[in-house]
Design an enzyme around this catalytic site. Structure first.
Site, PDB file in Angstrom:
ATOM      1  N   ARG A 177       3.413  11.414  -0.029  1.00  0.00           N
ATOM      2  CA  ARG A 177       4.465  10.679  -0.501  1.00  0.00           C
ATOM      3  C   ARG A 177       5.089  11.588  -1.825  1.00  0.00           C
ATOM      4  O   ARG A 177       6.404  11.534  -2.101  1.00  0.00           O
ATOM      5  CB  ARG A 177       4.269   9.369  -0.699  1.00  0.00           C
ATOM      6  N   LEU A 219      -3.985  -0.811   3.203  1.00  0.00           N
ATOM      7  CA  LEU A 219      -4.539  -2.147   4.143  1.00  0.00           C
ATOM      8  C   LEU A 219      -5.955  -1.637   4.476  1.00  0.00           C
ATOM      9  O   LEU A 219      -6.781  -2.580   4.436  1.00  0.00           O
ATOM     10  CB  LEU A 219      -3.673  -1.934   5.411  1.00  0.00           C
ATOM     11  N   ARG A 255      -1.552   7.697  -3.245  1.00  0.00           N
ATOM     12  CA  ARG A 255      -2.228   7.175  -1.964  1.00  0.00           C
ATOM     13  C   ARG A 255      -1.384   7.613  -0.775  1.00  0.00           C
ATOM     14  O   ARG A 255      -0.169   7.822  -0.828  1.00  0.00           O
ATOM     15  CB  ARG A 255      -1.680   5.611  -2.133  1.00  0.00           C
ATOM     16  N   PHE A 274       1.063   9.677  10.196  1.00  0.00           N
ATOM     17  CA  PHE A 274       1.652   9.467   9.115  1.00  0.00           C
ATOM     18  C   PHE A 274       1.454  10.561   8.003  1.00  0.00           C
ATOM     19  O   PHE A 274       0.752  11.509   8.232  1.00  0.00           O
ATOM     20  CB  PHE A 274       0.633   8.079   8.293  1.00  0.00           C
ATOM     21  N   GLU A 316       7.333   4.571   6.491  1.00  0.00           N
ATOM     22  CA  GLU A 316       6.875   6.067   6.740  1.00  0.00           C
ATOM     23  C   GLU A 316       6.660   6.020   8.156  1.00  0.00           C
ATOM     24  O   GLU A 316       6.800   7.099   8.605  1.00  0.00           O
ATOM     25  CB  GLU A 316       5.706   6.242   5.953  1.00  0.00           C
ATOM     26  N   HIS A 347       6.992   1.581  -5.240  1.00  0.00           N
ATOM     27  CA  HIS A 347       6.196   1.346  -4.195  1.00  0.00           C
ATOM     28  C   HIS A 347       5.094   0.570  -4.461  1.00  0.00           C
ATOM     29  O   HIS A 347       4.620  -0.222  -3.921  1.00  0.00           O
ATOM     30  CB  HIS A 347       6.338   2.103  -3.128  1.00  0.00           C
ATOM     31  N   LEU A 390      11.996  -1.328   1.720  1.00  0.00           N
ATOM     32  CA  LEU A 390      11.284  -0.087   2.395  1.00  0.00           C
ATOM     33  C   LEU A 390      11.695   0.027   3.886  1.00  0.00           C
ATOM     34  O   LEU A 390      11.834  -0.870   4.538  1.00  0.00           O
ATOM     35  CB  LEU A 390       9.833  -0.333   2.519  1.00  0.00           C
ATOM     36  N   GLN A 419       3.438   5.254  -7.321  1.00  0.00           N
ATOM     37  CA  GLN A 419       4.042   5.859  -6.335  1.00  0.00           C
ATOM     38  C   GLN A 419       5.341   5.388  -6.211  1.00  0.00           C
ATOM     39  O   GLN A 419       5.830   4.179  -5.986  1.00  0.00           O
ATOM     40  CB  GLN A 419       3.132   5.399  -4.991  1.00  0.00           C
ATOM     41  N   HIS A 479       7.986   5.816  -3.240  1.00  0.00           N
ATOM     42  CA  HIS A 479       8.324   5.900  -1.724  1.00  0.00           C
ATOM     43  C   HIS A 479       9.480   6.927  -1.149  1.00  0.00           C
ATOM     44  O   HIS A 479      10.684   6.175  -1.834  1.00  0.00           O
ATOM     45  CB  HIS A 479       8.077   4.526  -0.930  1.00  0.00           C
TER      46      HIS A 479
HETATM   47  C1  LIG Z   1       7.049  -3.236   1.588  1.00  0.00           C
HETATM   48  C2  LIG Z   1       5.402  -2.813   1.759  1.00  0.00           C
HETATM   49  C3  LIG Z   1       4.998  -2.007   2.702  1.00  0.00           C
HETATM   50  C4  LIG Z   1       3.772  -1.571   2.826  1.00  0.00           C
HETATM   51  N1  LIG Z   1       3.222  -0.973   4.136  1.00  0.00           N
HETATM   52  C5  LIG Z   1       1.800  -0.459   3.820  1.00  0.00           C
HETATM   53  C6  LIG Z   1       1.497  -0.172   5.215  1.00  0.00           C
HETATM   54  O1  LIG Z   1       2.092  -0.043   6.074  1.00  0.00           O
HETATM   55  N2  LIG Z   1       0.286   0.413   5.152  1.00  0.00           N
HETATM   56  C7  LIG Z   1      -0.561   0.116   3.875  1.00  0.00           C
HETATM   57  O2  LIG Z   1      -1.717   0.630   4.063  1.00  0.00           O
HETATM   58  N3  LIG Z   1       0.017  -0.408   2.723  1.00  0.00           N
HETATM   59  C8  LIG Z   1       1.058  -0.636   2.994  1.00  0.00           C
HETATM   60  N4  LIG Z   1       1.581  -1.268   1.548  1.00  0.00           N
HETATM   61  C9  LIG Z   1       0.720  -1.632   0.202  1.00  0.00           C
HETATM   62  C10 LIG Z   1      -0.079  -2.764   0.762  1.00  0.00           C
HETATM   63  O3  LIG Z   1       0.524  -3.477   1.616  1.00  0.00           O
HETATM   64  C11 LIG Z   1      -0.324  -3.553  -0.483  1.00  0.00           C
HETATM   65  O4  LIG Z   1      -0.923  -2.584  -1.446  1.00  0.00           O
HETATM   66  C12 LIG Z   1      -1.530  -4.642  -0.226  1.00  0.00           C
HETATM   67  O5  LIG Z   1      -1.112  -5.496   0.537  1.00  0.00           O
HETATM   68  C13 LIG Z   1      -1.999  -5.500  -1.508  1.00  0.00           C
HETATM   69  O6  LIG Z   1      -2.776  -6.380  -0.951  1.00  0.00           O
HETATM   70  P1  LIG Z   1      -3.509  -7.358  -1.818  1.00  0.00           P
HETATM   71  O7  LIG Z   1      -4.571  -8.037  -1.051  1.00  0.00           O
HETATM   72  O8  LIG Z   1      -4.099  -6.477  -3.020  1.00  0.00           O
HETATM   73  O9  LIG Z   1      -2.506  -8.190  -2.750  1.00  0.00           O
HETATM   74  P2  LIG Z   1      -1.241  -9.030  -2.161  1.00  0.00           P
HETATM   75  O10 LIG Z   1      -1.070  -9.057  -0.705  1.00  0.00           O
HETATM   76  O11 LIG Z   1       0.005  -8.655  -3.051  1.00  0.00           O
HETATM   77  O12 LIG Z   1      -1.680 -10.449  -2.663  1.00  0.00           O
HETATM   78  C14 LIG Z   1      -1.779 -10.719  -3.969  1.00  0.00           C
HETATM   79  C15 LIG Z   1      -2.333 -12.166  -4.055  1.00  0.00           C
HETATM   80  O13 LIG Z   1      -2.618 -12.605  -5.385  1.00  0.00           O
HETATM   81  C16 LIG Z   1      -1.995 -13.910  -5.910  1.00  0.00           C
HETATM   82  N5  LIG Z   1      -1.775 -13.976  -7.137  1.00  0.00           N
HETATM   83  C17 LIG Z   1      -1.273 -13.119  -7.883  1.00  0.00           C
HETATM   84  N6  LIG Z   1      -1.153 -13.197  -9.157  1.00  0.00           N
HETATM   85  C18 LIG Z   1      -1.755 -14.713  -9.304  1.00  0.00           C
HETATM   86  C19 LIG Z   1      -1.967 -15.438 -10.228  1.00  0.00           C
HETATM   87  N7  LIG Z   1      -1.522 -15.384 -11.569  1.00  0.00           N
HETATM   88  N8  LIG Z   1      -2.609 -16.897  -9.878  1.00  0.00           N
HETATM   89  C20 LIG Z   1      -2.914 -17.152  -8.736  1.00  0.00           C
HETATM   90  N9  LIG Z   1      -2.893 -16.033  -7.602  1.00  0.00           N
HETATM   91  C21 LIG Z   1      -2.114 -14.847  -7.906  1.00  0.00           C
HETATM   92  C22 LIG Z   1      -0.936 -14.067  -4.958  1.00  0.00           C
HETATM   93  O14 LIG Z   1      -0.284 -15.300  -4.467  1.00  0.00           O
HETATM   94  C23 LIG Z   1      -1.221 -13.585  -3.642  1.00  0.00           C
HETATM   95  O15 LIG Z   1      -1.895 -14.176  -2.819  1.00  0.00           O
HETATM   96  C24 LIG Z   1       2.869  -1.525   1.684  1.00  0.00           C
HETATM   97  C25 LIG Z   1       3.467  -2.317   0.566  1.00  0.00           C
HETATM   98  C26 LIG Z   1       4.782  -2.805   0.509  1.00  0.00           C
HETATM   99  C27 LIG Z   1       5.251  -3.558  -0.820  1.00  0.00           C
END
Ligand SMILES: Cc1cc2nc3c(=O)[nH]c(=O)nc-3n(C[C@H](O)[C@H](O)[C@H](O)COP(=O)(O)OP(=O)(O)OC[C@H]3O[C@@H](n4cnc5c(N)ncnc54)[C@H](O)[C@@H]3O)c2cc1C
Length: 566
Positions: free
Chosen positions: A273, A386, A380, A114, A242, A337, A239, A227, A229
């Site tokens: 990135r 993750l 990042r 990566f 990567e 991203h 997306l 960021q 991407h």
């Molecule tokens: C397309 C894509 C691919 C990616 N690929 C990778 C990867 O391969 N490896 C890596 O390390 N990272 C990757 N990332 C980044 C990573 O996936 C995210 O940063 C991470 O999953 C965010 O997780 P989280 O638990 O913080 O929030 P999220 O998974 O975004 O969840 C947010 C939660 O908050 C809740 N929520 C939000 N606002 C409210 C509100 N007002 N009231 C109640 N609930 C609310 C939502 O319902 C949801 O359940 C990627 C991101 C994207 C967009």
């Protein structure tokens, strides 16, 4: 209604679920509140993988150093050391929970290379790693019998007598506002991608938790660090992981040259990135792009590898660009991203504020993309997000549970809920207006993507600041088409817009404040990194006249800043 729990988590992405599991293991009463069903959280979209130095010949120090360098020395090294040290056991635990990671021919866990990593240390499930992790996280939450309030939208934190004591949320099914009392609240509400259009992020990534914390006085840190991407589709911003370059895909310009050899002679396509996105934009601006894109070439990887390890992006390229990655290169460009900044928190997820952000806010935690524990600093590394969710989800769940065990439930009234009710009633009663939510959302997204993108300068940032202020003004006059109570997505979208406007204001002002180039912030008017003046975090505090900006020292343990080349 009034609900009561020891630990309340806002957000059911992997960060929130992991925190919930750990708090429950400590024996406290935990609940998770989420605006979408847990498995629809944006974590589901993560493709490429999750990092850990499990391999023989790799070390946590190497992982930590790569992360520090990737962050352009803005990451807090104490937190990065914890991330890298605790990664291997957390990956093994995920495996034991049921994540079916890819394995090599000998049956050992398989890795892929990566960006910005000196060792192949990314563990993956084809190109649907996030989905695999999120579903296992959700299964575990069911096993631990953690209740989830699905389709509840948090509108405010309840902050009284110097501590956070819960939140207010709308039940979407009925439109009713409820009070959730809690001894500790963990915000795990994800990023703010949709303040930019297009973005790789889901439509729900609207910075709600950041806005909620900011409004009770918590600072947002390093918010200028957004960021872009390198490989997103021009049509809709989707997306292409990567992981494709990790498996060996090339980037080429209109002359057919692998142009990364000019910008990053050692790491080529697998530089960090910020570096790859800037290189692509430089090629495009110099007239060596094709319709504003460069080409991602996977053809030499062969049909078998593409169909087994990169199946999802093969489908995305086919469906949205009409390209078969097996036989054709695919046009890609830098796209919004991820946000490295967020609610300032420490390595136990405790939210920090006050003088030099040195004090904890009793009862408030932030983790995942909504937080800035400062793992990622200015940029990042792929597959570290993750990882951050599981490491700091676990740590914050534990800390919040232990804190909750020392507390009694406070006497929380309806006053905060009343304020929100009045605000929402006023919004619903306003007559229809020509300014509609969708229009303002698009104007915001276009502005941010135009002026707060890969290259920035003072004039552009000032235009963006002025536009966000104008949009905030116009927001006061918007009208809703839907006046109903049941599943009023028009209303929720308006509340999300209000959150994004507050957060976008902080992003633009922070970018204007940092007068140097570091990580994702490249100022054409200040093109050099300036450690003497700017080896600092930016902190933004809410005031009536907009964000007040301040600086904070970066924590350095082992690695002094050096020139960054790839
Ligand atoms: C397309 C894509 C691919 C990616 N690929 C990778 C990867 O391969 N490896 C890596 O390390 N990272 C990757 N990332 C980044 C990573 O996936 C995210 O940063 C991470 O999953 C965010 O997780 P989280 O638990 O913080 O929030 P999220 O998974 O975004 O969840 C947010 C939660 O908050 C809740 N929520 C939000 N606002 C409210 C509100 N007002 N009231 C109640 N609930 C609310 C939502 O319902 C949801 O359940 C990627 C991101 C994207 C967009």
């Amino acid at each position: 209604m009034v609900f009561e729990h020891d630990v309340l988590i806002i957000g059911a992405g992997l960060a929130g679920l992991r925190a919930g599991i750990e708090a429950k293991r400590k024996g406290v009463d935990v609940a998770i509140l989420t605006k979408v069903y847990p498995v629809r959280s944006h974590t589901n979209a993560a493709q490429g993988g999750i990092n850990a130095s499990l391999d023989e010949g790799d070390s946590w120090e190497s992982h930590a150093y790569d992360t520090v360098k990737g962050s352009d020395y803005l990451g807090d090294q104490d937190a990065i050391e914890i991330l890298a040290q605790e990664a291997p056991s957390d990956i093994i635990e995920l495996e034991h929970m049921g994540v079916i990671f890819n394995r090599d021919e000998e049956g050992r866990l398989g890795t892929r290379a990566f960006g910005g990593a000196s060792h192949a240390r990314t563990y993956f499930v084809a190109d649907i790693t996030g989905q695999a992790l999120l579903h296992v996280g959700y299964e575990q939450s069911l096993k631990y019998k953690i209740p989830t309030y699905n389709e509840f939208f948090a509108t405010s934190l309840i902050y009284e007598d110097g501590a956070v004591k819960g939140c207010v949320a709308i039940e979407m099914r009925t439109g009713e506002l409820h009070v959730f009392k809690a001894k500790a609240v963990i915000i795990a509400s994800g990023g703010v991608g949709r303040a930019f259009e297009p973005s790789t992020n889901a439509l729900i990534c609207t910075g709600d938790g950041m806005a909620l914390a900011y409004r009770v006085g918590a600072p947002l840190m390093d918010m200028e660090m957004v960021q872009y991407h390198p490989t997103t589709l021009p049509s809709n911003g989707a997306l292409l992981t990567e992981g494709a370059r990790g498996e060996g895909a090339y980037l080429v310009n209109s002359n057919g040259d692998r142009f990364m050899s000019t910008y990053a002679p050692n790491m080529l396509e697998l530089a960090s990135r910020d570096v790859v996105s800037r290189s692509e934009q430089t090629e495009i601006n110099a007239g060596r792009g094709i319709d504003g894109c460069v080409m991602l070439d996977c053809r030499h990887l062969g049909a078998d590898l593409i169909h087994s390890k990169l199946r999802q992006i093969w489908e995305l390229a086919r469906d949205f660009s009409g390209v078969d990655l097996v036989t054709e290169p695919c046009p890609v460009r830098p796209g919004m991203h991820y946000i490295m900044g967020g609610i300032k928190a420490n390595f136990n997820g405790q939210v920090k504020w006050g003088e030099s952000a040195g004090q904890s806010v009793p009862g408030l935690y932030a983790i995942g993309e909504t937080s800035c524990i400062s793992i990622h600093g200015g940029n990042r590394l792929g597959a570290n997000s993750l990882l951050e969710l599981v490491v700091f989800g676990r740590r914050s769940g534990l800390h919040a549970a232990e804190y909750a065990m020392t507390q009694k439930h406070a006497n929380v009234g309806e006053s905060r809920a009343e304020i929100d009710r009045k605000k929402i009633t006023a919004l619903l009663e306003r007559p229809q207006a020509s300014d509609m939510v969708g229009k303002l959302r698009m104007e915001l997204g276009d502005t941010m993507n135009q002026h707060v993108a890969v290259f920035r300068d003072e004039a552009g940032l000032k235009t963006a600041v002025a536009k966000v202020k104008e949009l905030k003004q116009r927001y006061q006059g918007i009208g809703l088409q839907n006046k109903g109570k049941v599943f009023n997505t028009n209303l929720l979208s308006a509340l999300e817009l209000e959150n994004m406007l507050d957060v976008a204001e902080v992003i633009t002002e922070s970018a204007l404040y940092r007068k140097e180039s570091r990580g994702a912030q490249f100022r054409t008017d200040y093109p050099e990194r300036n450690d003497a003046e700017w080896l600092k975090h930016t902190l933004a505090f809410q005031t009536d006249s907009g964000p007040r900006l301040d600086a904070l020292e970066v924590t350095i343990t082992k690695w002094q800043p050096q020139k960054r080349t790839y």
